[in-house]
Write an enzyme that holds these catalytic residues in place. Structure first.
Site, PDB file in Angstrom:
ATOM      1  N   CYS A  37     117.918 113.778  42.324  1.00  0.00           N
ATOM      2  CA  CYS A  37     117.299 114.086  43.625  1.00  0.00           C
ATOM      3  C   CYS A  37     118.363 114.319  44.692  1.00  0.00           C
ATOM      4  O   CYS A  37     119.086 113.392  45.080  1.00  0.00           O
ATOM      5  CB  CYS A  37     116.370 112.935  44.014  1.00  0.00           C
ATOM      6  N   CYS A  40     117.861 112.369  48.018  1.00  0.00           N
ATOM      7  CA  CYS A  40     118.157 110.943  47.817  1.00  0.00           C
ATOM      8  C   CYS A  40     119.630 110.651  48.105  1.00  0.00           C
ATOM      9  O   CYS A  40     119.978 109.569  48.593  1.00  0.00           O
ATOM     10  CB  CYS A  40     117.832 110.513  46.383  1.00  0.00           C
TER      11      CYS A  40
END
Length: 290
Positions: A37, A40
């Protein structure tokens, strides 16, 4: 694994003790993330930075959703990053996506009291020349002179706003706060100073506490009197009683004056240093609102 003492990894083995049970003592912020991700990778370091800055006011729990699908399913995680705040064993707030630092601080300010707060107005005297007692007006002039001598020292702008508030020049203090550079506009000290300013402005020409209590006794729905009494007590020596006045308004007339009672509570949470008191009243406010 982070080296930050306030950040830890979560698995099904420690979720019960380190998150649910521990959240009865300290708020737990859960960061649901994944190695693949991209957002993230932007959000994670910001959350860890704030966990270090708040110095134990909350703990950051990291859950890798790929390695802990059971926990992700328990929270109904559909995308990452997703953040959930746990208090007293239950989720109380959260968001999805990577927020910028300013919005993260705003989110935390609704639930968590920072460990380090702005200095009180009396602390301005610590910068005065040794052996002198400096008035608020003198502090404003001194700081202006220091700003002229050190134009690159942006922290002096926050000192000036505090001195102007102490001097009772609310308009100037607000203008100084609004003109702060981005790195100071989201500072915890700025947030507390804004709280001080909002409450102090309310008391300009306000009746004393006895007169306000008489008004409330005559009319329990005199929301203005309750509001002003709440401000007086919060800034005085009975903050819990002051917060009770705001909660009373919130419980019975939450939309009064565009939701002013909620704004008063949030401002009070910024300035009060009793973390147990603040935590208690944050939960009470949340139980009314949600």
């Amino acid at each position: 694994m982070s080296t930050n003492a306030h950040v830890f990894d979560v698995t099904p083995d420690n979720f019960e003790t380190e998150v649910l049970q521990a959240s009865s003592q300290t708020p737990i912020l859960i960061d649901f993330w994944a190695t693949w991700c991209g957002p993230c990778k932007a959000l994670g370091p910001l959350l860890e930075k704030l966990a270090a800055e708040y110095n134990g006011a909350f703990r950051l729990a990291k859950i890798d959703v790929d390695a802990n699908q059971e926990l992700a399913a328990m929270f109904g995680i559909r995308s990452v990053p997703t953040v959930a705040l746990i208090q007293d064993g239950r989720p109380v707030d959260g968001f999805a996506g990577a927020l910028p630092e300013g919005q993260l601080r705003e989110f935390l300010s609704k639930h968590v009291e920072p460990a380090s707060l702005i200095e009180t107005p009396d602390d301005l005297d610590s910068d005065a020349p040794e052996g002198t007692t400096e008035s608020a007006a003198d502090a404003v002039q001194r700081i202006r002179a220091e700003m002229a001598a050190r134009p690159d020292d942006e922290s002096l702008k926050l000192d000036l706003a505090l001195a102007q508030l102490r001097a009772g020049d609310f308009d100037a203090a607000r203008a100084a706060l609004d003109a702060l550079p981005a790195n100071l506009a989201t500072d915890d000290r700025t947030a507390r100073l804004r709280g001080q300013l909002q409450l102090a402005e309310a008391l300009d020409d306000a009746p004393d506490a006895d007169a306000l209590r008489q008004r409330i006794e005559a009319d329990p729905e005199d929301w203005s009197a309750r509001d002003l009494l709440g401000v007086r007590l919060t800034l005085g020596d009975a903050p819990a009683e002051g917060l009770d006045q705001f909660l009373h308004i919130l419980r019975h007339q939450r939309d009064w004056n565009e939701g002013l009672a909620r704004q008063r509570l949030l401002a009070a949470f910024q300035i009060l240093e009793d973390s147990a008191l603040v935590g208690d009243y944050r939960r009470r406010m949340a139980s009314i609102l949600f």
